[in-house]
Design a protein around this motif. Structure first.
Motif, mmCIF file in Angstrom:
data_model
loop_
_atom_site.group_PDB
_atom_site.id
_atom_site.type_symbol
_atom_site.label_atom_id
_atom_site.label_comp_id
_atom_site.label_asym_id
_atom_site.label_seq_id
_atom_site.Cartn_x
_atom_site.Cartn_y
_atom_site.Cartn_z
ATOM 1 N N SER A 139 75.770 35.820 53.465
ATOM 2 C CA SER A 139 75.844 36.166 52.046
ATOM 3 C C SER A 139 74.678 37.078 51.693
ATOM 4 N N VAL A 140 74.858 37.830 50.611
ATOM 5 C CA VAL A 140 73.803 38.727 50.135
ATOM 6 C C VAL A 140 73.713 38.603 48.617
ATOM 7 N N GLN A 141 72.488 38.538 48.119
ATOM 8 C CA GLN A 141 72.241 38.477 46.684
ATOM 9 C C GLN A 141 71.253 39.569 46.294
ATOM 10 N N VAL A 142 71.587 40.336 45.274
ATOM 11 C CA VAL A 142 70.717 41.391 44.767
ATOM 12 C C VAL A 142 70.229 40.984 43.380
ATOM 13 N N ILE A 143 68.925 41.002 43.180
ATOM 14 C CA ILE A 143 68.326 40.681 41.878
ATOM 15 C C ILE A 143 67.430 41.853 41.494
ATOM 16 N N TRP A 144 67.878 42.621 40.522
ATOM 17 C CA TRP A 144 67.174 43.854 40.136
ATOM 18 C C TRP A 144 66.964 43.805 38.629
ATOM 19 N N LYS A 145 65.812 43.316 38.213
ATOM 20 C CA LYS A 145 65.548 43.093 36.801
ATOM 21 C C LYS A 145 64.199 43.678 36.422
ATOM 22 N N GLU A 146 64.194 44.475 35.351
ATOM 23 C CA GLU A 146 62.963 45.137 34.943
ATOM 24 C C GLU A 146 62.958 45.349 33.437
ATOM 25 N N ASP A 147 61.836 45.825 32.937
ATOM 26 C CA ASP A 147 61.626 46.018 31.506
ATOM 27 C C ASP A 147 61.844 47.485 31.148
ATOM 28 N N VAL A 166 71.520 50.448 32.599
ATOM 29 C CA VAL A 166 70.852 49.624 33.608
ATOM 30 C C VAL A 166 71.205 50.046 35.035
ATOM 31 N N PHE A 167 72.272 50.816 35.183
ATOM 32 C CA PHE A 167 72.604 51.304 36.516
ATOM 33 C C PHE A 167 71.663 52.415 36.975
ATOM 34 N N ASP A 168 70.844 52.959 36.083
ATOM 35 C CA ASP A 168 69.847 53.933 36.533
ATOM 36 C C ASP A 168 68.903 53.281 37.545
ATOM 37 N N PRO A 169 68.317 52.101 37.264
ATOM 38 C CA PRO A 169 67.600 51.400 38.333
ATOM 39 C C PRO A 169 68.534 50.672 39.293
ATOM 40 N N GLY A 170 69.640 50.129 38.771
ATOM 41 C CA GLY A 170 70.543 49.372 39.627
ATOM 42 C C GLY A 170 71.104 50.179 40.779
ATOM 43 N N SER A 205 76.577 42.105 35.858
ATOM 44 C CA SER A 205 76.763 41.123 36.933
ATOM 45 C C SER A 205 77.964 41.577 37.746
ATOM 46 N N ILE A 206 77.791 41.685 39.060
ATOM 47 C CA ILE A 206 78.835 42.253 39.908
ATOM 48 C C ILE A 206 79.010 41.390 41.153
ATOM 49 N N THR A 207 80.238 41.227 41.573
ATOM 50 C CA THR A 207 80.522 40.599 42.863
ATOM 51 C C THR A 207 81.257 41.593 43.750
ATOM 52 N N PHE A 208 80.928 41.539 45.029
ATOM 53 C CA PHE A 208 81.505 42.422 46.038
ATOM 54 C C PHE A 208 82.044 41.580 47.199
ATOM 55 N N ARG A 209 82.879 42.203 47.992
ATOM 56 C CA ARG A 209 83.302 41.684 49.289
ATOM 57 C C ARG A 209 83.419 42.867 50.238
ATOM 58 N N ASP A 210 83.324 42.597 51.542
ATOM 59 C CA ASP A 210 83.692 43.620 52.515
ATOM 60 C C ASP A 210 85.001 43.204 53.177
ATOM 61 N N PHE A 220 71.844 42.889 37.547
ATOM 62 C CA PHE A 220 70.977 43.943 37.012
ATOM 63 C C PHE A 220 70.668 43.614 35.554
ATOM 64 N N ASP A 221 69.413 43.725 35.171
ATOM 65 C CA ASP A 221 69.048 43.415 33.791
ATOM 66 C C ASP A 221 67.828 44.237 33.396
ATOM 67 N N TRP A 222 67.902 44.831 32.212
ATOM 68 C CA TRP A 222 66.810 45.660 31.702
ATOM 69 C C TRP A 222 65.939 44.919 30.688
ATOM 70 N N ARG A 223 66.162 43.618 30.523
ATOM 71 C CA ARG A 223 65.435 42.873 29.499
ATOM 72 C C ARG A 223 64.324 42.011 30.093
ATOM 73 N N GLN A 224 64.033 42.209 31.363
ATOM 74 C CA GLN A 224 63.020 41.391 32.033
ATOM 75 C C GLN A 224 61.624 41.783 31.559
ATOM 76 N N THR A 225 60.837 40.795 31.175
ATOM 77 C CA THR A 225 59.433 41.022 30.852
ATOM 78 C C THR A 225 58.571 40.273 31.868
ATOM 79 N N GLY A 226 57.294 40.617 31.924
ATOM 80 C CA GLY A 226 56.434 39.979 32.921
ATOM 81 C C GLY A 226 56.733 40.515 34.301
ATOM 82 N N HIS A 227 56.858 39.613 35.268
ATOM 83 C CA HIS A 227 57.124 40.029 36.653
ATOM 84 C C HIS A 227 58.450 40.766 36.751
#
Length: 308
Positions: A139-147, A166-170, A205-210, A220-227
Motif C-alpha cells: 500500500s502507499v499513502q501520500v500526505i501533502w499538507k501545507e500552509d 491545492v494541486f499546485d503543490p499536490g 482526497s484521492i484513491t488510486f489503484r494500479d 492534499f490540504d492547504w490549510r495546514q499550520t505549524g509543521h
C-alpha cells in the motif's frame, strides 16, 4: 560547446529563489534577457513581453517559462515558432491538450521541450524508487499538507480556474509517485474541497489503484499550520518506507537511509542542458493527467470561504 544563451519569462518569487541561482551556478548557460510584466533581472536586458524580447535579442537559444500555467501556452508557442528551446516550469500547462500541441510543435522543428518536475530531483527519490523495485508493495499513502498563506501569499492566479489550487503543490507529490512506482496508477475516487469564494480547490482526497489493485491514497490540504507535511509512505514486504520532506529524506523501518541537501533546480537545469545538446525532449504528462482525472472524476464539496 558554447554556453546556451537563455532567457527567463515571468520574473516572480520562484525565479528569484530557484531559477536565477541555478542558472548562475551552471556554466552551460548564459542568462542574456528576461521578459516580465512586473519584475526585472539586474544586469541584463529586460522586456515587457516575450515577443519584444525575441525580436530584440535574436541570440537567445532557449527560454525558461515561469509565468502562471494559464498563460504559458501562448508564450511557449511563440518561443518554439521562433526556433527556441523551451523549459516549462511545473505544471507544464493549463491543460493536457496544450502541452501535447507544444510537444508536437517542438518535434516538428527539432527543438527541445522540457516539462520540468522539480520534486523528482529531490535527493532521496531515486533511492526510494530502487527500494520499491526490490520488494512487493502492499500500500502507499501520500500526505501533502501545507500552509497556503505561507507559500503562496496574495497569489490570486492560483485560485483562478486553471490555477490548480491545492494541486499546485499536490502535483509535486504526484510527480514523485508516478516516478517511483513500477506500474501506472488510475484514480478510482476523489473529493475536491472548494472554498465557496474560489474557483480552485483548497483540499483533495484521492484513491488510486494500479492493474494489480495496489491501493494508493493521497491527502492534499492547504490549510495546514505549524509543521508542514510532504510525505510518501509505502508498506512493503521489506518493511515501511517513508520518503519525507518532499523527497529529501528516506527511512526504511525507522532507519534513516538518506538525508542530503536538496538541489532540485540545479538538477533541472542540468537535465535541460542535456536534452538541448542531445536534440530531444523530455515531456512526461502523467502528473498533470492525474490532476485532470481528479477534476473529471472527483466529487465537489464546498467549504467556507478563504481569505488571504
Amino acid at each position: 560547446m558554447s554556453p546556451i544563451n537563455i532567457a527567463i519569462v515571468g520574473v516572480g518569487k520562484i525565479v528569484r529563489d530557484q531559477h536565477l541561482p541555478a542558472i548562475a551556478a551552471n556554466s552551460d548557460y548564459k542568462l542574456i534577457a528576461a521578459a516580465s510584466r512586473h519584475g526585472v533581472v539586474d544586469g541584463i536586458d529586460n522586456f515587457k513581453s516575450i515577443e519584444a524580447m525575441l525580436e530584440a535579442v535574436p541570440a537567445i537559444d532557449a527560454v525558461s517559462l515561469c509565468m502562471p500555467p494559464q498563460y504559458r501556452y501562448a508564450a511557449a508557442h511563440t518561443a518554439l515558432q521562433a526556433g527556441k528551446h523551451v523549459f516549462l516550469e511545473k505544471p507544464p500547462g493549463a491543460t493536457l491538450s496544450e502541452v501535447a500541441d507544444l510537444q508536437a510543435l517542438a518535434d516538428s522543428k527539432g527543438l527541445s521541450l522540457f516539462a520540468s518536475w522539480h520534486s523528482r530531483y529531490a535527493p532521496a527519490v531515486e533511492e526510494a524508487k530502487a527500494f520499491l523495485a526490490s520488494t512487493k508493495i502492499n500500500s502507499v499513502q501520500v500526505i501533502w499538507k501545507e500552509d497556503v498563506r505561507h507559500w503562496h501569499p496574495n497569489q490570486e492566479w492560483i485560485w483562478a480556474a486553471g490555477g490548480l489550487g491545492v494541486f499546485d503543490p499536490g502535483i509535486n507529490a504526484l510527480s514523485i509517485v508516478t516516478h517511483i512506482l513500477p506500474k501506472q496508477l488510475f484514480i478510482t475516487a476523489a473529493t475536491l474541497e472548494f472554498p465557496e469564494n474560489r474557483d480552485a480547490p483548497i483540499a483533495a482526497s484521492i484513491t488510486f489503484r494500479d492493474a494489480d489493485a495496489l491501493p494508493v491514497s493521497a491527502e492534499f490540504d492547504w490549510r495546514q499550520t505549524g509543521h508542514q507535511s510532504w510525505d510518501i509512505i509505502a508498506e512493503t514486504d521489506a518493511g515501511r518506507m517513508v520518503l519525507a520532506e518532499g523527497g529529501a529524506k528516506l527511512s526504511i523501518n525507522g532507519e534513516l537511509r538518506k538525508d542530503t541537501p536538496e538541489r532540485e533546480y540545479p538538477a533541472l537545469y542540468e537535465r535541460f542542458a542535456e536534452i538541448v545538446k542531445a536534440g530531444k525532449s523530455d515531456v512526461d504528462l502523467a502528473p498533470l493527467r492525474h490532476v485532470a482525472d481528479a477534476f473529471m472524476l472527483g466529487k465537489r464539496k464546498f467549504v467556507e470561504a478563504f481569505h488571504d
